[in-house]
Design a protein around this motif. Sequence first.
Motif, PDB file in Angstrom:
ATOM      1  N   GLY A  35       0.819  -1.209   0.000  1.00 37.60           N
ATOM      2  CA  GLY A  35       0.000   0.000   0.000  1.00 37.60           C
ATOM      3  C   GLY A  35       0.849   1.253   0.000  1.00 37.60           C
ATOM      4  N   VAL A  36       1.907   1.267   0.826  1.00 41.44           N
ATOM      5  CA  VAL A  36       2.807   2.423   0.864  1.00 41.44           C
ATOM      6  C   VAL A  36       3.578   2.544  -0.446  1.00 41.44           C
ATOM      7  CG1 VAL A  36       4.816   3.426   2.016  1.00 41.44           C
ATOM      8  CG2 VAL A  36       3.010   2.346   3.369  1.00 41.44           C
ATOM      9  N   LEU A  83      -3.637   4.009 -10.078  1.00 42.24           N
ATOM     10  CA  LEU A  83      -4.195   2.967 -10.942  1.00 42.24           C
ATOM     11  C   LEU A  83      -3.611   1.601 -10.611  1.00 42.24           C
ATOM     12  CD1 LEU A  83      -4.430   4.799 -14.387  1.00 42.24           C
ATOM     13  CD2 LEU A  83      -6.224   4.377 -12.698  1.00 42.24           C
ATOM     14  N   LEU A  84      -2.314   1.564 -10.336  1.00 41.66           N
ATOM     15  CA  LEU A  84      -1.708   0.301  -9.909  1.00 41.66           C
ATOM     16  C   LEU A  84      -2.269  -0.147  -8.561  1.00 41.66           C
ATOM     17  CD1 LEU A  84       2.072   0.698 -10.888  1.00 41.66           C
ATOM     18  CD2 LEU A  84       0.342  -0.772 -11.965  1.00 41.66           C
ATOM     19  N   ALA A  85      -2.513   0.812  -7.676  1.00 36.41           N
ATOM     20  CA  ALA A  85      -3.105   0.490  -6.377  1.00 36.41           C
ATOM     21  C   ALA A  85      -4.502  -0.093  -6.544  1.00 36.41           C
ATOM     22  CB  ALA A  85      -3.151   1.737  -5.501  1.00 36.41           C
ATOM     23  N   THR A  86      -5.241   0.402  -7.531  1.00 36.82           N
ATOM     24  CA  THR A  86      -6.579  -0.127  -7.819  1.00 36.82           C
ATOM     25  C   THR A  86      -6.511  -1.600  -8.194  1.00 36.82           C
ATOM     26  OG1 THR A  86      -7.443   2.011  -8.524  1.00 36.82           O
ATOM     27  CG2 THR A  86      -8.531   0.063  -9.402  1.00 36.82           C
ATOM     28  N   ALA A  87      -5.557  -1.941  -9.071  1.00 36.64           N
ATOM     29  CA  ALA A  87      -5.392  -3.339  -9.469  1.00 36.64           C
ATOM     30  C   ALA A  87      -4.892  -4.182  -8.305  1.00 36.64           C
ATOM     31  CB  ALA A  87      -4.433  -3.444 -10.656  1.00 36.64           C
ATOM     32  N   ALA A  88      -3.966  -3.615  -7.511  1.00 36.62           N
ATOM     33  CA  ALA A  88      -3.358  -4.370  -6.410  1.00 36.62           C
ATOM     34  C   ALA A  88      -4.381  -4.738  -5.345  1.00 36.62           C
ATOM     35  CB  ALA A  88      -2.227  -3.557  -5.787  1.00 36.62           C
ATOM     36  N   VAL A  89      -5.283  -3.817  -5.016  1.00 39.02           N
ATOM     37  CA  VAL A  89      -6.267  -4.126  -3.983  1.00 39.02           C
ATOM     38  C   VAL A  89      -7.208  -5.238  -4.451  1.00 39.02           C
ATOM     39  CG1 VAL A  89      -8.043  -2.432  -4.640  1.00 39.02           C
ATOM     40  CG2 VAL A  89      -7.786  -3.095  -2.248  1.00 39.02           C
TER      41      VAL A  89
END
Length: 649
Positions: free
Chosen positions: A94-95, A102-108
Amino acid sequence: MKRNRIAKSGEFRKLLKQAFAINQRPLPWAKALAAGISSGLPVLIGVLLGQLQYGLIAGLGGLAFLYMFNEPYALRSKKIFFAALGLAFSAGLGVLLSQQPLLATAAVGIIGALAVFIFGAYQFTGPTAIFFVLVFLINNNMTDNPALFLLHGFLVFLGGMLSWLMAMWAYPFNPHAPETKAVKRAYAALTALAESAGSAEFYEVRQHAWSALKSAETAIGNANAKWTRSNRLVQLTLLHAQATSVYAEIIKRGDRYSTVSKETAENLRLIASSVEASGKKSFAAAPRLQTETGDALTESTRKAYDILTGQRDKRTRDSELKAEPFKAVFANAFNKHSMVFFAAIRFGVVLAFAAFIAHFLPIDPSYWVPLSAAAVMSGATILSTFNRSLQRSAGTIVGIVVAAVILSFQPDGLFIALMVFALTALTELAIVLNYAVAAFFITPNALMIAESTSQIGDLSYFASARIVDVLIGSAIGLIGVLLIGRRRASTLLPPLMSKTLRSQQRFMSLLFSPYSPDIDAQPIEQKKMRTNLSNLKLVLDTAHGELPQRPENLAFLQQVFFASEQLAFLLENAAQKERLALSPAQLGQLHLFFEMMANALEGNWPFAEHVIPEIPGFPEIEQELAALQETVRMSTRKTELHKKDEAFE
């Protein structure tokens, strides 16, 4: 049409009542206290060291404790450790992606899908993906410096190790408590089964006894590890093995016309009451069993008593029960008829979509949208998802108002630590009552961790923004589950039931074939039969929570499954004994018998009763085949009536 509207209105009111019903269960005070310490103590340490922010981050690792249930310590140790590791990974990622929305969207979405898949494959109870998603989202919004990802991950892992200690502290004092209780429940259920033999309640009690035996088998299998092996665990394993022998003997004679002697029932009750005491040094051998005619059931009961009192060697090499291997668990989960892989993909896709929508909302931070979607989708079925959406919305709105009021006073570090402790403990107490009540405490707790170091200027804006987030996220989660595979389990039931019956036919044909087939083929067919039964159980459980519900039809299909499961048990029992071969004509009858039932369940052919071939030496298998045929007949008859009703409507 008017009748249909009235019926649907009544069904909706029933769903609302069910969603907000308070469960009458004992409150887990000890677990709640330990959960509060796991989350609150790291925050307190951070306050004492003058590092409140670091304490709050470490407190997130305390959420690993919420994945602990009354399971063997060998499983508990691995489960909490990997939960802590997963939470640490989620925090660090997350950090690391804090500047890559956008990458965080896919990662979650990937994090949520992986958690749902792993928990589903192992059929673990608990909050599955929700806390991994929570930790990822909070850390993703807590800092703008990706270089801190190792620090955040390490702090969360430290908090998780505190959870591990809290979960394992009682191990030295009573290392086999969970599996001991499971074996005790199994013998208590066998006592009830023996007493019900010859009555109309026998079939229902038999289902309960079988469930208790399977639970004990799972507990003992999960208890095995190099550091947990002991004479006591071997004794419990042997007691469980003997319990299955007692069960087999009871069902041979326990139909509606046969009874089991009162002496046997009393002997089983004596064993059940002595299981826990037998593991203690102060245990004094129970009184000798009552004497009766030495038949197979009596001998099985006496063997169980001898194991209990130490009169039989507890060091038996072949007594070890093991959990299913890692590869087998995931191979089953990837099966095309399994709901696990589908549920994981659906969870990940909808969660990523919720995070994507949140990115474009004019509310900052907006991570409560995907978090609410994850909470709603954590329901195991469509029905529970619908309930969760109502519970989440109602409980969270109240919780947000409470949190906003608390945070508006800018509380100091010590007060925050005490609040995290209290709110985590209250969450653990409330979750057994109703999720809406639990959400009342989960929400201010999460907001306390995420927002306590920030300034809240406009109280009404803060509260209204979080409420809008929750409503949007809950709606996305509910709509996503309703649109993607809403009736998948019900659709899979007929072909999977047919596949299960055909696998049982192949295994049975191998057992009783006169052609001396390759011995290696038996374990393969036995494994296929077990895999099909495991997948069928999961699909059937999921179908019970789909909308619209057909409870009557599912009740009959549940009986078909139970009869199939009992047949599998008897066939595996027969595989350990000497058997007479069936003639080619009898094997042909057997094949036709299973094929006609399989086709009837698939809806290809109308149901027709078929002659069951004689199985020399195994009358109980014949009885179970007859029971299976009767449940299939009743199920297909009910399906035909439903089709007519739907056509009329």
